[in-house]
Structures are given as structure tokens and as C-alpha cells.
Design a protein around this motif. Structure first.
Motif, short mmCIF file in Angstrom:
data_model
loop_
_atom_site.label_atom_id
_atom_site.label_comp_id
_atom_site.label_asym_id
_atom_site.label_seq_id
_atom_site.Cartn_x
_atom_site.Cartn_y
_atom_site.Cartn_z
N TRP A 93 -68.20 56.54 106.51
CA TRP A 93 -67.47 56.50 105.84
C TRP A 93 -67.87 55.77 104.32
O TRP A 93 -67.28 56.55 103.54
CB TRP A 93 -66.06 54.80 106.23
CG TRP A 93 -65.39 54.58 104.69
CD1 TRP A 93 -64.52 54.92 104.57
CD2 TRP A 93 -64.92 53.44 104.57
NE1 TRP A 93 -63.53 54.81 103.70
CE2 TRP A 93 -64.14 53.40 103.92
CE3 TRP A 93 -65.37 51.70 104.54
CZ2 TRP A 93 -63.54 52.80 102.76
CZ3 TRP A 93 -65.34 50.96 103.93
CH2 TRP A 93 -64.36 51.60 103.40
N ILE A 94 -68.72 55.03 104.22
CA ILE A 94 -69.48 54.19 102.75
C ILE A 94 -69.98 55.84 102.40
O ILE A 94 -69.68 56.25 101.02
CB ILE A 94 -70.21 53.14 103.57
CG1 ILE A 94 -69.81 52.45 103.52
CG2 ILE A 94 -70.98 53.51 101.58
CD1 ILE A 94 -70.10 51.13 103.59
N PHE A 95 -70.80 56.40 103.06
CA PHE A 95 -71.97 57.68 102.71
C PHE A 95 -70.88 58.66 102.36
O PHE A 95 -71.36 59.40 101.31
CB PHE A 95 -72.69 58.55 103.86
CG PHE A 95 -73.98 56.68 103.59
CD1 PHE A 95 -74.37 56.68 102.92
CD2 PHE A 95 -74.31 57.00 105.39
CE1 PHE A 95 -75.65 55.66 103.03
CE2 PHE A 95 -75.66 56.09 105.39
CZ PHE A 95 -75.59 55.73 104.02
N PHE A 96 -69.36 59.06 102.86
CA PHE A 96 -68.56 60.60 102.97
C PHE A 96 -67.88 59.93 101.39
O PHE A 96 -67.60 61.21 100.70
CB PHE A 96 -67.99 60.27 103.70
CG PHE A 96 -67.22 61.90 104.23
CD1 PHE A 96 -67.74 62.50 104.63
CD2 PHE A 96 -65.95 62.38 103.22
CE1 PHE A 96 -67.70 64.08 104.94
CE2 PHE A 96 -65.81 64.29 103.22
CZ PHE A 96 -66.64 64.20 104.40
N LEU A 97 -67.19 59.14 101.32
CA LEU A 97 -66.56 58.64 100.07
C LEU A 97 -67.87 58.77 98.70
O LEU A 97 -67.66 59.00 97.54
CB LEU A 97 -66.59 57.01 99.77
CG LEU A 97 -65.41 56.36 100.47
CD1 LEU A 97 -64.86 54.61 100.42
CD2 LEU A 97 -64.00 57.59 100.16
N ALA A 98 -69.23 58.90 98.76
CA ALA A 98 -70.20 58.53 97.99
C ALA A 98 -70.75 60.18 97.76
O ALA A 98 -70.33 60.54 96.67
CB ALA A 98 -71.10 58.05 98.73
N ILE A 99 -70.30 60.85 98.96
CA ILE A 99 -69.90 62.53 99.11
C ILE A 99 -69.06 62.99 97.52
O ILE A 99 -69.17 63.98 97.78
CB ILE A 99 -70.83 63.01 99.53
CG1 ILE A 99 -69.86 63.17 100.81
CG2 ILE A 99 -72.52 62.81 100.77
CD1 ILE A 99 -70.53 63.69 101.91
N LEU A 100 -67.69 62.28 98.03
CA LEU A 100 -67.30 63.02 97.79
C LEU A 100 -66.78 62.77 95.88
O LEU A 100 -66.24 63.22 95.22
CB LEU A 100 -65.65 62.32 98.39
CG LEU A 100 -64.87 62.49 99.23
CD1 LEU A 100 -63.89 61.54 99.55
CD2 LEU A 100 -64.29 64.27 99.37
N VAL A 101 -67.46 61.68 96.33
CA VAL A 101 -67.12 61.27 94.12
C VAL A 101 -68.74 61.83 93.78
O VAL A 101 -68.80 62.11 92.05
CB VAL A 101 -67.03 59.99 94.16
CG1 VAL A 101 -65.88 59.25 94.46
CG2 VAL A 101 -68.31 59.00 93.89
N ALA A 102 -69.59 62.62 94.38
CA ALA A 102 -70.91 62.79 93.46
C ALA A 102 -70.33 63.96 92.52
O ALA A 102 -71.00 63.95 91.51
CB ALA A 102 -71.22 63.17 94.91
N PRO A 103 -69.40 64.73 93.02
CA PRO A 103 -69.33 66.33 92.32
C PRO A 103 -68.88 65.71 90.54
O PRO A 103 -69.18 66.11 90.20
CB PRO A 103 -68.41 66.61 92.79
CG PRO A 103 -69.02 65.80 94.22
CD PRO A 103 -69.08 65.27 94.16
#
Lengths: 114, 388
Positions: free
Chosen positions: B355-365
Motif C-alpha cells: 500500500w505504502i509503496f504503491f501510493l509512492a509510485i502513484l504520486v511519483a509522476p
């Protein structure tokens, strides 16, 4: 209201462009001619200045694109612009500001002549 | 008349100095207005025509500089005021196919397969499966599902891969990434994961947790890198170049692409689980609601919030599901995981990490967009809705 006041005073070309759109939508060339007429030929906009201002006003949300009420001879739909609600409010606020300014100046002039 | 044509051509050349986005948005109008001004000046005499030309030349450098300054400033903040065209109903349906199809097939699959049972949270109540469906109905439903999927893909291709179709790419990328783990080149990409898979039980729990964390981190990072490569590759091809341009203008489209990967991740996460049907229904429904809110959102901020909301609901539900379900699993001895308390903590913790890593890649763009601002900002017109 405070938000609108912080945008004032408007620069003359901006004010004239907004004023030219107050009766209804106009396309670019009609705006250019209206600005010239409204300023008695004093403010002559070049195309670059006009469209730079239109882009800024679009970004600010004071105007938006509209369908041109007077299509050109070819019948092709031209892009026109019209005032938005915030655009109307800013224009009204600037007119009120200018009215106050004129009233103050007139009162001062009357005092000076007495 | 010839002179006018020459001046108009010269004017067109001078327009080339404006930023491309400005030209795209106003170039045609600028030329029309210039031509009209020139035409009118002809009727007023030669002096008037030179005045028009002088005015244009005099203001040209300032106007060009101003337009470039505005472009740079425009890149610093996402354009929050882009008015959206509502998505046509048929595209709404096509956009949601990826998210709704797993739900529909799960419902049908549960009804059709006899030994289904559910373990509900808190009560641990076990419910028997429903009766099987008639054969003709199963065939009709399978045809319907395939038809819906093909319709969605076909419409996306026909419309030039609009923003709403990007989650399908995310789904495919996730499938490719997962299977690359087990492919020959997977051992090169993930050397440690292939070699140790199945041996973790011999390790202490903290080591297993670290292993799991690294695995998840690299998985999320790989998905982001693969998505960037894919979008970059699409930008090189003439037919799909517009996808790259749209993603550069609205970075949430890349996040939406990644979001599609979660649909397949649900299948992966519940591999070898029993009693997971209701949970998967709830998780896929959360993802579908997130996608629906994304497509309705009017600003980049609300779009990303919709994706964060959908991801959070889905992965927290998944973590809870694993915590509840693991004690009821009957995994065979020697299987990498067992229904032990240790596995319960590791699986649930791993899902929370995901969950945490996925949120990180969602906002990375969003951060990438700030680091590498697009050459041309989004024109603030109704012609370019962000999701189209």
C-alpha cells in the motif's frame, strides 16, 4: 470580494478587452476593433499583444471560449471569447473603482475652482 | 495583393518564435486577425498598412518573450482550471470494463462453481456456494465478458488510446512483470528473488520481513519504470505520440495507468487462498469506485485523490482479508507459506507495505512532472479534456 479587489487596478488594455466583451461574445479581430473604438483610437493592439492578453485572461478564468455569433464569409466557425462570471465581477469592480476616482477628482476640481 | 501574401507569409514565420503550445492554441486565429487587419488597412491607404506592420513588428519581441515566460510559469503549477468535457456514456462504460469485469466474472464464477465458501470477518461464518448455472448461460456470459473486453480495447484503439484506456496498459504491465519473475530473463532482473523463493521459511521472521519489503519495493519500482518506458516508447511512434503528449500535460494519467496494475495484483495476492470471494469483490469494487471518481474529477488534485482513495480502500481491505483468512487456509506442508501466525503477520505486513509503496509510485509522476516540465503546457481550452 477581497480577491477581486486584489486584482485591481487593471491595466488599460486588459480593462478595454474586458469592456469590449461585456455586450457579448466577440472574435479576436472584433475585440481589436472594439478596443480601438472604445479608446478613441488611442489603444491600438497588435495581434501578439491581444492574444497574449487573451491567454492570460483565459488562464485567470475571466473569459472563456464561445461560439462566434457572427460567422465570417466562408461560413467557417471562428473562435470567439466571452466574459465569465468572475470576469463580469472584475470588470464591474474596476468600473466602480474608476467611478470613485472620477468623483474624487471632480470634487477636487470643484474645490480648486471655488 | 502579392505584397499582402508576402507579409502574411512573413507573419507566419514570425509566429514560429512563439512557444509551440501558444501556436497550437492561437496560431490560426493570430493569422486570421493579422490578415483581416492587413485587408482593412488596404482600403485606408498605404500609410495605414505600414502602421499595421510597424505595430506588429514593434510588439512582436515583447509578445514572444511574454508567451515564453507564461509557458515557464504555467509549468510550475498544474492547471486546475481546465474545463472538462463530460465523457460520453459509451466511453464511460468502456473505461470501467477493466474494473467491473473481474467483479462480474467473480460473481458468475462463484455462482457456477459448487464448492465455494466464504469466511466472513469477525464471525468466521462459513457460507455454502450457490447452484451452478445452466451451460448455455455460462457460454452467453463468457461471450458477453469477452465482447465487453474487446469492445473496450477496440474503442480505445479507435479513439487513439485516450486517458481512460490507460489502466489496461497498467494491467498488462503488471501481468508481464509478474511472469517475468519466472521467465529466464527474470533471474537477471531479480537475481535474489528467484533463487530464494521457497526457502524463506528457514529464515528468521525479521529477515523474512526485510526480504518481503525489498521484494515489494522492487516490484513497485519496476512497475513505475516499466510504465515510464512504455509511455516513452509510445511517444516515439507516430500513431501513439499523442499518448505521450497527454501524459506530459496531465501527469495523473500515468498514475491512472499504474492504478490499472492493481486489478491484476488482487488476483496475484489471493493466489492459493480459499474463502476470498467476498473480499475480492469488495477490493475490486473499491478500485472501480476510485476509477469512477478519477474519471469524474475536474482537477489533477482531485484525480490523484480519487486514485489514492481507491488504492487505500483496496489494499487496507486486502490486508484485513489476509489477517482474517490465513488461519483458515489449508496450505500443504513445504509450501513457502503456511497458515501460521508468522505468515499471518508477514502477509498482512507485506500488503501494508505494498500500500505504502504503491501510493509512492502513484504520486511519483507528480514529482517527475515538476522535475521535467513539459515543453508545452496544457492549453486552457475545452478542446483538451484531461481524461480524453
Amino acid at each position: 470580494m477581497d480577491d477581486i479587489q486584489s486584482q485591481l487596478p487593471l491595466r488599460e488594455p486588459t480593462f478595454l478587452i474586458l469592456l469590449s466583451l461585456s455586450p457579448g461574445p466577440r472574435h479576436g479581430y472584433a475585440i481589436m476593433k472594439a478596443v480601438e473604438d472604445l479608446s478613441d483610437g488611442r489603444v491600438l493592439l497588435s495581434t501578439g499583444t491581444l492574444y497574449g492578453a487573451l491567454q492570460r485572461l483565459l488562464d485567470q478564468g475571466w473569459i472563456r471560449r464561445a461560439v462566434d455569433p457572427q460567422p465570417n464569409d466562408s461560413g467557417r466557425e471562428r473562435k470567439a471569447y466571452e466574459l465569465t462570471e468572475p470576469g463580469h465581477k472584475v470588470l464591474a469592480a474596476e468600473v466602480t473603482r474608476l467611478e470613485k476616482l472620477v468623483r474624487v477628482a471632480q470634487a477636487q476640481a470643484i474645490r480648486d475652482t471655488q | 495583393m502579392d505584397a499582402e501574401r508576402k507579409f502574411t507569409r512573413l507573419y507566419g514565420w514570425l509566429l514560429g518564435f512563439y512557444p509551440a503550445g501558444f501556436r497550437e492554441e492561437f496560431g490560426e486565429e493570430l493569422q486570421e486577425v493579422f490578415a483581416a487587419a492587413l485587408q482593412e488597412s488596404r482600403q485606408s491607404g498605404r500609410g495605414q498598412r505600414w502602421q499595421v506592420l510597424w505595430r506588429e513588428l514593434r510588439d512582436w519581441p515583447g509578445a514572444v518573450l511574454q508567451a515564453h515566460r507564461r509557458r515557464r510559469r504555467g509549468n510550475m503549477v498544474p492547471n486546475e482550471t481546465i474545463p472538462e468535457k463530460p465523457l460520453p456514456l459509451v466511453e464511460w462504460l468502456a473505461a470501467l470494463v477493466l474494473f467491473v469485469l473481474p467483479i462480474a466474472s467473480l460473481i458468475v464464477g462463484s455462482a457456477a462453481s459448487l464448492p465455494q465458501w466464504f469466511v466472513l470477518p469477525l464471525t468466521n461464518l462459513v457460507i455454502g456456494g450457490a447452484a451452478s448455472l445452466p451451460g448455455w448461460l455460462e457460454v452467453a456470459l463468457v461471450l458477453l465478458f469477452w465482447g465487453a473486453a474487446l469492445f473496450s480495447i477496440g474503442l480505445a484503439l479507435f479513439r487513439g488510446l485516450p486517458g481512460w484506456s490507460l489502466p489496461t496498459f497498467g494491467f498488462v504491465l503488471m501481468v508481464v512483470l509478474v511472469f517475468s519473475l519466472y521467465a529466464p530473463f527474470g533471474s537477471w532482473i531479480y537475481p535474489i528473488f528467484r533463487d530464494v523463493y521457497g526457502n524463506q521459511l528457514a529464515w528468521s521472521m525479521p529477515v523474512q520481513a526485510v526480504y518481503s519489503g525489498i521484494h515489494i519495493f522492487f516490484g513497485a519500482l519496476s512497475l513505475l519504470v516499466a510504465a515510464l518506458l512504455l509511455v516513452g516508447l509510445l511517444g516515439l511512434l507516430p500513431f501513439t505520440r499523442q499518448v505521450w503528449r497527454r501524459v506530459r500535460r496531465d501527469w495523473t494519467q500515468l498514475s491512472f495507468l499504474l492504478y490499472g496494475g492493481l486489478v491484476f495484483y488482487v488476483v496475484l495476492a489471493f493466489d492459493e487462498y480459499r474463502g476470498d470471494t467476498l473480499w475480492k469483490l469488495a477490493i475490486w469494487s473499491s478500485l472501480a469506485v476510485g476509477a469512477w471518481l478519477y474519471l469524474r474529477a475536474q482537477s489533477p488534485r482531485s484525480r490523484i485523490l480519487a486514485l489514492i482513495g481507491g488504492t487505500t480502500a483496496a489494499l487496507l481491505l486486502m490486508a484485513l482479508a489476509k489477517w482474517v483468512l490465513i488461519p483458515y487456509q489449508m496450505w500443504p506442508v513445504g509450501y513457502p507459506y503456511s497458515p501460521s501466525e508468522e505468515s499471518r503477520w508477514l502477509e498482512t505486513g507485506g500488503t501494508l507495505l505494498t500500500w505504502i509503496f504503491f501510493l509512492a509510485i502513484l504520486v511519483a509522476p507528480m514529482f517527475l512532472a515538476r522535475l521535467f516540465p513539459p515543453a508545452d503546457p496544457a492549453p486552457a481550452t475545452q478542446e483538451q479534456p484531461a481524461h480524453a
